[in-house]
Design a protein around this motif. Structure first.
Motif, short mmCIF file in Angstrom:
data_model
loop_
_atom_site.label_atom_id
_atom_site.label_comp_id
_atom_site.label_asym_id
_atom_site.label_seq_id
_atom_site.Cartn_x
_atom_site.Cartn_y
_atom_site.Cartn_z
N THR A 134 9.46 -11.25 67.70
CA THR A 134 9.51 -12.69 67.96
C THR A 134 8.32 -13.13 68.81
OG1 THR A 134 10.79 -12.45 70.00
CG2 THR A 134 12.03 -12.61 67.92
N LEU A 135 8.09 -14.43 68.84
CA LEU A 135 7.05 -14.97 69.69
C LEU A 135 7.31 -14.64 71.16
CD1 LEU A 135 4.58 -16.72 70.32
CD2 LEU A 135 6.07 -18.74 70.23
N GLU A 136 8.56 -14.75 71.58
CA GLU A 136 8.90 -14.44 72.97
C GLU A 136 8.53 -13.00 73.32
OE1 GLU A 136 12.78 -14.38 75.98
OE2 GLU A 136 13.03 -14.81 73.84
N ASP A 137 8.84 -12.07 72.43
CA ASP A 137 8.52 -10.66 72.69
C ASP A 137 7.02 -10.42 72.63
OD1 ASP A 137 11.15 -10.12 73.06
OD2 ASP A 137 11.45 -8.99 71.20
N MET A 138 6.33 -11.14 71.75
CA MET A 138 4.89 -11.00 71.65
C MET A 138 4.21 -11.50 72.92
SD MET A 138 2.50 -12.07 68.43
CE MET A 138 2.72 -13.84 68.61
N VAL A 139 4.72 -12.59 73.50
CA VAL A 139 4.18 -13.11 74.76
C VAL A 139 4.36 -12.08 75.86
CG1 VAL A 139 4.56 -14.82 76.58
CG2 VAL A 139 4.43 -15.55 74.18
N LYS A 140 5.53 -11.46 75.93
CA LYS A 140 5.77 -10.45 76.97
C LYS A 140 4.87 -9.24 76.78
CE LYS A 140 10.61 -11.70 77.76
NZ LYS A 140 12.04 -11.28 77.61
N PHE A 141 4.64 -8.86 75.52
CA PHE A 141 3.74 -7.75 75.21
C PHE A 141 2.33 -8.04 75.73
CE2 PHE A 141 0.48 -6.63 71.95
CZ PHE A 141 0.40 -5.26 72.20
N HIS A 142 1.81 -9.22 75.43
CA HIS A 142 0.47 -9.58 75.88
C HIS A 142 0.42 -9.67 77.41
CE1 HIS A 142 -2.19 -10.70 72.41
NE2 HIS A 142 -1.03 -10.54 71.79
N ARG A 143 1.45 -10.21 78.02
CA ARG A 143 1.46 -10.37 79.48
C ARG A 143 1.41 -9.02 80.17
NH1 ARG A 143 6.49 -13.26 80.87
NH2 ARG A 143 5.40 -15.07 80.01
N GLU A 144 2.19 -8.07 79.68
CA GLU A 144 2.19 -6.75 80.31
C GLU A 144 0.84 -6.07 80.16
OE1 GLU A 144 4.34 -5.68 82.27
OE2 GLU A 144 5.97 -7.08 81.87
N LEU A 145 0.18 -6.25 79.02
CA LEU A 145 -1.14 -5.66 78.83
C LEU A 145 -2.15 -6.25 79.82
CD1 LEU A 145 -1.57 -5.48 74.95
CD2 LEU A 145 -1.43 -3.56 76.55
N VAL A 146 -2.14 -7.57 79.95
CA VAL A 146 -3.09 -8.24 80.84
C VAL A 146 -2.90 -7.80 82.29
CG1 VAL A 146 -3.75 -10.49 81.79
CG2 VAL A 146 -3.41 -10.24 79.34
N HIS A 147 -1.65 -7.55 82.67
CA HIS A 147 -1.33 -7.20 84.05
C HIS A 147 -1.29 -5.69 84.29
CE1 HIS A 147 0.87 -11.32 84.60
NE2 HIS A 147 -0.46 -11.43 84.63
N SER A 148 -1.68 -4.90 83.30
CA SER A 148 -1.55 -3.44 83.41
C SER A 148 -2.60 -2.82 84.31
CB SER A 148 -1.65 -2.81 82.02
OG SER A 148 -2.97 -2.95 81.50
N GLY A 149 -3.73 -3.50 84.52
CA GLY A 149 -4.85 -2.90 85.24
C GLY A 149 -5.81 -2.17 84.33
N SER A 151 -8.74 -1.61 81.37
CA SER A 151 -9.99 -2.29 81.05
C SER A 151 -9.79 -3.14 79.79
CB SER A 151 -11.10 -1.28 80.81
OG SER A 151 -10.85 -0.55 79.61
N ILE A 152 -10.74 -4.05 79.53
CA ILE A 152 -10.63 -4.89 78.34
C ILE A 152 -10.65 -4.04 77.07
CG2 ILE A 152 -13.12 -5.32 78.22
CD1 ILE A 152 -10.27 -7.77 77.28
N ALA A 153 -11.43 -2.97 77.06
CA ALA A 153 -11.48 -2.11 75.87
C ALA A 153 -10.13 -1.41 75.68
CB ALA A 153 -12.60 -1.09 76.01
N VAL A 187 -17.45 -8.76 76.10
CA VAL A 187 -17.04 -7.36 76.22
C VAL A 187 -18.24 -6.51 76.62
CG1 VAL A 187 -15.17 -7.61 74.56
CG2 VAL A 187 -17.44 -6.92 73.76
N PRO A 188 -18.01 -5.27 77.08
CA PRO A 188 -19.12 -4.42 77.49
C PRO A 188 -20.07 -4.12 76.34
CG PRO A 188 -17.03 -3.54 78.29
CD PRO A 188 -16.70 -4.65 77.35
N LEU A 189 -21.32 -3.88 76.69
CA LEU A 189 -22.30 -3.50 75.68
C LEU A 189 -21.85 -2.23 74.97
CD1 LEU A 189 -25.58 -4.05 77.75
CD2 LEU A 189 -24.60 -5.56 76.02
N GLY A 190 -22.04 -2.20 73.67
CA GLY A 190 -21.62 -1.04 72.90
C GLY A 190 -20.16 -1.07 72.48
N HIS A 191 -19.45 -2.14 72.86
CA HIS A 191 -18.02 -2.24 72.51
C HIS A 191 -17.73 -3.58 71.83
CE1 HIS A 191 -16.73 1.39 74.67
NE2 HIS A 191 -17.65 1.07 75.56
N LEU A 192 -18.59 -3.98 70.91
CA LEU A 192 -18.40 -5.27 70.25
C LEU A 192 -17.08 -5.35 69.49
CD1 LEU A 192 -21.87 -6.33 68.82
CD2 LEU A 192 -20.57 -7.41 70.65
N ASP A 193 -16.57 -4.21 69.04
CA ASP A 193 -15.29 -4.24 68.32
C ASP A 193 -14.11 -4.53 69.24
OD1 ASP A 193 -15.61 -1.71 69.50
OD2 ASP A 193 -14.27 -0.76 68.06
N ALA A 194 -14.37 -4.64 70.56
CA ALA A 194 -13.32 -5.07 71.48
C ALA A 194 -13.29 -6.59 71.64
CB ALA A 194 -13.52 -4.42 72.85
#
Length: 432
Positions: A134-149, A151-153, A187-194
């Motif tokens: 669901t959208l609600e679960d997808m939002v929680k998934f993204h939130r936990e990733l952002v707050h995990s510490g 790197s962007i990659a 994104v960092p150089l060399g990591h355009l696929d991120a």
């Protein structure tokens, strides 16, 4: 990229090293997603107008609706830093557009697809591989990733394996079409696929790396049940690799361009300038300690110094703290983002030996975390008494650096810039 007039009525479009005969193109589709989607589209459209033989349509997924959106273009106000329903609707519209172009290209071979991708697309354009999430679960998934510490990659490696759009899967929909990705990179150089989790580029990450990241940051227990089930299931497939995609990409802007401009300006002002991006993706505290020590060393030899550092630092929230967002936030979690957190922590490290030192940290997109500021600027006088130092340390513990810095009048507020070239840190030291 530019439009070139040829002999007679012939018109060409130059993209990177390629030149396309637009007179042979009967349909052009544009998918623009990310924080720079609107200005990128604005810059592109003059090259595509006036092609009477050509049908032009597109999908724009951004924070703000572009002015003068042409007929045939759909706009979706995708969410950031977590997806919303428009993120899903926009993703579905993008897939539908690419599939219709592919169907036509297979029949006639006269279609062109242009992907305009910039930072923020990871959340703004999203569609889970498992349609039961669901959208609600997808939002929680993204939130936990952002707050995990992470790197962007690392964060985007997990997003790629979760999404039906990312890790090259949107490009896979475009196989058989003449297509190009035009990139404004955060994104960092060399990591355009991120960038935007790489919807249109072959993915260099793997399922095994994704699982290792989930384990290292203890994320599985923080995800909703539906997301845990997905990552534990046989639906977790490998993303498309370079052997499967014939993707062409051109980087229009990156943090390198940003740093070059800042470096030249600092030299014009008479500073001895050093660029040091070593601490990219480091913890905010380790990065601040490293950069301040580097500034002190440079100052001993050169006096008037400008130390420039681009990239992003990380701030890890605990599982409980990461659950608090928007209306759910209480006194345990305040206002701010990684730039203000970095700046305030740096202020706690400044001492009398750092007289005439200034530290700036800001996001080039004009947004820092959940605040209205892009970042902040501090100097060695900010915390010159024990009471203020104690208050600042408490604000850091509550992740409320934004409130402290705003009250001190040190916030940098630009509004959304329409660009996203990573974060910028500038440390200045004048001569004693």
């Amino acid at each position: 990229m530019k439009r070139i007039a040829g002999a007679g009525d012939t018109t060409f479009l130059a993209i990177g090293d390629d030149v396309i005969d637009l007179n042979r193109i009967r349909r052009i589709g544009v998918v623009a997603a990310g924080k720079a989607a609107s200005p990128m589209l604005k810059a592109l459209l003059p090259s595509l107008r006036g092609l009477s033989q050509c049908d032009l349509s597109g999908v724009v997924i951004a924070s703000d609706r572009p002015t003068d959106l042409p007929p045939g273009f759909q706009f979706f106000a995708g969410g950031h830093p977590t997806p919303n329903q428009a993120s899903i609707d926009g993703a579905e519209a993008a897939v539908a557009l690419v599939r219709s172009l592919r169907k036509e290209a297979i029949a006639t071979g006269d279609s062109l697809c242009l992907f305009l991708i910039s930072g923020g697309a990871s959340a703004m354009m999203e569609l889970p591989l498992d349609s039961r999430i669901t959208l609600e679960d997808m939002v929680k998934f993204h939130r936990e990733l952002v707050h995990s510490g992470g790197s962007i990659a690392e964060i985007n490696c997990v997003r790629k394996h979760f999404s039906a759009m990312k890790g090259g899967r949107l490009a896979l929909e475009a196989e058989g079409i003449l297509s190009y990705s035009l990139l404004v990179s955060d994104v960092p150089l060399g990591h355009l696929d991120a960038l935007g989790s790489g919807p249109t580029l072959p993915d260099s990450s793997t399922v095994d790396q994704c699982k290792e990241i989930l384990e290292r940051y203890g994320l599985m227990n923080r995800f909703p049940v539906s997301v845990r089930q997905f990552f534990s299931s046989t639906q977790l497939h490998e993303t498309p690799k370079s052997a499967q995609l014939r993707s062409k990409a051109v980087t229009l802007l990156s943090s390198e361009d940003l740093v070059e401009i800042v470096e030249q300006r600092a030299r014009d002002l008479g500073f001895y300038v050093v660029v040091d991006n070593t601490c990219d993706d480091w913890s905010y505290s380790v990065a601040a300690e490293y950069l301040l020590e580097r500034l002190r060393d440079l100052r001993r030899d050169h006096g008037r110094v400008c130390l420039i550092s681009s990239g992003e630092v990380t701030v890890e929230l605990s599982a409980r703290e990461s659950e608090l967002d928007g209306s759910e936030r209480d006194d345990t979690l305040g206002v701010g983002g990684r730039n203000q957190h970095f700046a305030l922590y740096a202020a706690t490290l400044l001492r009398s030996l750092d007289a005439r030192t200034v530290v700036l940290s800001a996001g080039t997109d004009g947004v820092d975390g959940n605040s209205a500021a892009a970042g902040a600027v501090v100097d060695e006088t900010l915390l010159d008494d024990e009471k203020l130092l104690f208050q600042a340390q408490g604000s850091l513990q509550r992740f409320d650096s934004g409130t402290f810095l705003q009250e001190a009048g040190l916030s940098i507020v630009t509004g959304a810039t329409g660009n996203n070239l990573r974060d910028l840190r500038i440390l200045l030291a004048a001569e004693f």
